[in-house]
Design a protein around this motif. Structure first.
Motif, mmCIF file in Angstrom:
data_model
loop_
_atom_site.group_PDB
_atom_site.id
_atom_site.type_symbol
_atom_site.label_atom_id
_atom_site.label_comp_id
_atom_site.label_asym_id
_atom_site.label_seq_id
_atom_site.Cartn_x
_atom_site.Cartn_y
_atom_site.Cartn_z
ATOM 1 N N GLU A 25 -26.318 -27.374 -90.139
ATOM 2 C CA GLU A 25 -25.083 -26.750 -90.598
ATOM 3 C C GLU A 25 -24.431 -25.917 -89.495
ATOM 4 O O GLU A 25 -23.209 -25.843 -89.393
ATOM 5 C CB GLU A 25 -25.393 -25.880 -91.814
ATOM 6 N N ARG A 26 -25.255 -25.316 -88.633
ATOM 7 C CA ARG A 26 -24.711 -24.526 -87.530
ATOM 8 C C ARG A 26 -23.972 -25.411 -86.533
ATOM 9 O O ARG A 26 -22.938 -25.024 -85.983
ATOM 10 C CB ARG A 26 -25.841 -23.766 -86.838
ATOM 11 N N SER A 27 -24.483 -26.623 -86.309
ATOM 12 C CA SER A 27 -23.806 -27.548 -85.397
ATOM 13 C C SER A 27 -22.470 -28.009 -85.969
ATOM 14 O O SER A 27 -21.499 -28.185 -85.235
ATOM 15 C CB SER A 27 -24.710 -28.752 -85.121
ATOM 16 N N VAL A 28 -22.426 -28.213 -87.280
ATOM 17 C CA VAL A 28 -21.166 -28.593 -87.928
ATOM 18 C C VAL A 28 -20.139 -27.482 -87.760
ATOM 19 O O VAL A 28 -18.971 -27.730 -87.428
ATOM 20 C CB VAL A 28 -21.400 -28.901 -89.430
ATOM 21 N N GLN A 72 -20.289 -26.266 -97.366
ATOM 22 C CA GLN A 72 -20.749 -27.271 -96.416
ATOM 23 C C GLN A 72 -19.889 -28.535 -96.500
ATOM 24 O O GLN A 72 -19.507 -29.106 -95.477
ATOM 25 C CB GLN A 72 -22.213 -27.601 -96.691
ATOM 26 N N THR A 73 -19.585 -28.953 -97.720
ATOM 27 C CA THR A 73 -18.758 -30.148 -97.893
ATOM 28 C C THR A 73 -17.356 -29.925 -97.349
ATOM 29 O O THR A 73 -16.775 -30.804 -96.713
ATOM 30 C CB THR A 73 -18.692 -30.535 -99.387
ATOM 31 N N TYR A 74 -16.809 -28.741 -97.593
ATOM 32 C CA TYR A 74 -15.478 -28.428 -97.076
ATOM 33 C C TYR A 74 -15.439 -28.528 -95.554
ATOM 34 O O TYR A 74 -14.506 -29.080 -94.974
ATOM 35 C CB TYR A 74 -15.052 -27.015 -97.496
ATOM 36 N N MET A 75 -16.453 -27.978 -94.888
ATOM 37 C CA MET A 75 -16.458 -28.005 -93.430
ATOM 38 C C MET A 75 -16.478 -29.441 -92.912
ATOM 39 O O MET A 75 -15.768 -29.788 -91.961
ATOM 40 C CB MET A 75 -17.670 -27.244 -92.886
ATOM 41 N N LEU A 331 -25.242 -18.106 -93.047
ATOM 42 C CA LEU A 331 -26.062 -18.878 -92.107
ATOM 43 C C LEU A 331 -26.965 -17.951 -91.299
ATOM 44 O O LEU A 331 -28.139 -18.255 -91.063
ATOM 45 C CB LEU A 331 -25.165 -19.686 -91.164
ATOM 46 N N ALA A 332 -26.410 -16.820 -90.880
ATOM 47 C CA ALA A 332 -27.207 -15.879 -90.078
ATOM 48 C C ALA A 332 -28.394 -15.354 -90.876
ATOM 49 O O ALA A 332 -29.521 -15.254 -90.370
ATOM 50 C CB ALA A 332 -26.326 -14.721 -89.609
ATOM 51 N N VAL A 333 -28.140 -15.042 -92.145
ATOM 52 C CA VAL A 333 -29.216 -14.500 -92.980
ATOM 53 C C VAL A 333 -30.259 -15.568 -93.280
ATOM 54 O O VAL A 333 -31.464 -15.319 -93.252
ATOM 55 C CB VAL A 333 -28.630 -13.927 -94.288
ATOM 56 N N ALA A 334 -29.786 -16.782 -93.553
ATOM 57 C CA ALA A 334 -30.698 -17.850 -93.969
ATOM 58 C C ALA A 334 -31.495 -18.433 -92.798
ATOM 59 O O ALA A 334 -32.623 -18.886 -92.990
ATOM 60 C CB ALA A 334 -29.918 -18.959 -94.663
ATOM 61 N N ASP A 335 -30.911 -18.438 -91.584
ATOM 62 C CA ASP A 335 -31.504 -19.199 -90.482
ATOM 63 C C ASP A 335 -32.208 -18.364 -89.429
ATOM 64 O O ASP A 335 -32.686 -18.908 -88.439
ATOM 65 C CB ASP A 335 -30.417 -20.037 -89.794
ATOM 66 N N THR A 336 -32.241 -17.050 -89.577
ATOM 67 C CA THR A 336 -32.914 -16.235 -88.564
ATOM 68 C C THR A 336 -34.263 -15.754 -89.088
ATOM 69 O O THR A 336 -34.526 -15.741 -90.293
ATOM 70 C CB THR A 336 -32.058 -15.013 -88.181
ATOM 71 N N TRP A 337 -35.113 -15.324 -88.142
ATOM 72 C CA TRP A 337 -36.453 -14.856 -88.507
ATOM 73 C C TRP A 337 -36.450 -13.404 -88.951
ATOM 74 O O TRP A 337 -37.462 -12.887 -89.433
ATOM 75 C CB TRP A 337 -37.389 -15.017 -87.317
ATOM 76 N N LEU A 338 -35.311 -12.722 -88.814
ATOM 77 C CA LEU A 338 -35.259 -11.304 -89.166
ATOM 78 C C LEU A 338 -35.537 -11.106 -90.658
ATOM 79 O O LEU A 338 -35.020 -11.851 -91.495
ATOM 80 C CB LEU A 338 -33.882 -10.730 -88.829
ATOM 81 N N PRO A 339 -36.329 -10.118 -91.005
ATOM 82 C CA PRO A 339 -36.662 -9.884 -92.422
ATOM 83 C C PRO A 339 -35.542 -9.122 -93.142
ATOM 84 O O PRO A 339 -35.619 -7.913 -93.358
ATOM 85 C CB PRO A 339 -37.947 -9.051 -92.336
#
Length: 397
Positions: A25-28, A72-75, A331-339
């Protein structure tokens, strides 16, 4: 060429890397930002002869949109729409062969063109949306991309042609049902009309969808060498001609249906002539042979009525941050290792600065999986819909 203080970037390497990573999704999102915000990269993409490097992975993701969020579909659709705006690319996709598309499960797809595959996936998206989601924004984007592609359609596959005619049938049946419900409903109890006005607006919206689908069919019939460019579409029109017959006497569609009935009347007569031959055997192949053998008997450029080509362009909405800020943070919240402690995350909203609090993730992202409520934003529109649309899609005639 990189300027002072700038790092050089290889567009070729970036292009190929994005093509390999569009499952992310980040690449899109990065591809969208580059196409919309970096004119040199957009121009580089549009002159590439191997646009399938990007489009095939995009179509694969769009094909699986039922498992994706609306955002996601919109993008994905916005990227396809941006690419469809270029006439050269829209014509080039019909020259690029696609050997197979194993991810397309509804039918075995082999030895087709990128243009037919693009049309099939967009039409499938429109079908699925009508059947399940009924998302007006998604439908508008999908039809806008198809409309941009229509003047360049050539050699459409049988599956693409069938889906195009089936879309007209599906929208037409929904339109008829709305008209019937509207006629059967009792008069509204309030002076403002209430649900009566809403039903009338919905039926008008579907009438507009019907007109756009007819515009697409007209463009495909008139493209290139006329019906000779799309014999499979001619066959699909003959096969499902009863779908169009029910709209023949409706004034608002007569102008756009004139070419369809001109083609139907001509080829119906040719097929009847062929059937008088005792050796004629009724089959798809036999009818296609009749179409290909007789299509040159008419100078179609003189017979078909030509309409100004519709052209839709994407433009980012004035308040696009209402969509992109929560989307990027999701995306930042879902895809990073930060708690992340989700309940403590606050997105500052300048427009809400005077209120008691700023919106939290529970307001913006939803409860568990940070699915952005993108339906509340309206990043695309067409000024063809009586001004009742969003300021981001412009239409040129």
């Amino acid at each position: 060429v990189a300027g002072p203080g700038e790092a050089p970037v290889s567009f070729s390497a970036l292009y190929n890397t994005l093509g390999r990573r569009l499952g992310s999704e980040r690449s899109v999102l990065l591809l969208y930002l580059l196409l919309h915000g970096c004119r040199p990269f957009q121009e580089y993409v549009l002159v590439r002869s191997d646009v399938d490097t990007l489009l095939v992975p995009l179509l694969k993701q769009l094909h699986g949109s039922e498992s994706r969020t609306a955002s996601q579909t919109y993008m994905l659709l916005i990227i396809v729409l941006i690419l469809s705006q270029d006439a050269a690319l829209a014509a080039n996709v019909h020259q690029i062969a696609v050997a197979s598309a194993p991810w397309y499960k509804e039918r075995h797809v082999a030895n087709t063109t990128l243009g037919s595959l693009l049309a099939v996936v967009l039409l499938r998206t429109a079908h699925a949306n009508l059947a399940k989601l009924q998302d007006v924004y998604l439908q508008t984007n999908t039809l806008a991309a198809l409309t941009n592609l229509a003047p360049h359609m050539a050699g459409l596959s049988s599956h693409a042609a069938q889906r195009l005619v089936a879309l007209f049938d599906m929208v037409g049946r929904r339109y008829r049902r709305l008209l019937h419900s509207e006629a059967a409903a009792p008069p509204p109890a309030t002076p403002n009309g209430g649900t009566g006005e809403a039903a009338a607006a919905e039926s008008q919206m579907y009438a507009e969808f019907l007109r756009i689908v007819l515009e697409i069919i007209n463009c495909a019939l008139a493209a290139g060498k006329g019906p000779a460019s799309n014999p499979q579409l001619v066959y699909s029109l003959l096969h499902r001609q009863e779908v169009f017959a029910s709209f023949r006497h409706e004034a608002q569609f007569q102008e756009l249906l004139a070419n369809v009935f001109l083609v139907l009347d001509f080829f119906n007569a040719r097929v009847e002539e062929a059937k008088s031959d005792p050796s004629f055997e009724w089959s798809v192949e036999s009818v296609l042979r009749v179409i290909n053998a007789t299509v040159g008997q008419v100078r179609w450029s003189d017979q078909l009525r030509h309409f100004p080509d519709l052209r839709f362009e994407y433009a980012e909405a004035d308040a696009s941050e209402d969509f992109f800020v929560p989307y990027v943070w999701s995306l930042a919240v879902a895809d990073t290792w930060l708690p992340w402690r989700h309940s403590a995350i606050v997105l500052f909203n300048p427009a809400a600065a005077s209120s008691d609090r700023s919106p939290t993730t529970s307001d913006i992202f939803g409860s568990q999986d940070f699915k952005v409520a993108a339906q509340e934003t309206e990043p695309l529109t067409s000024d063809a819909h009586d001004g009742a649309a969003q300021p981001a899609l412009s239409q040129e005639v």
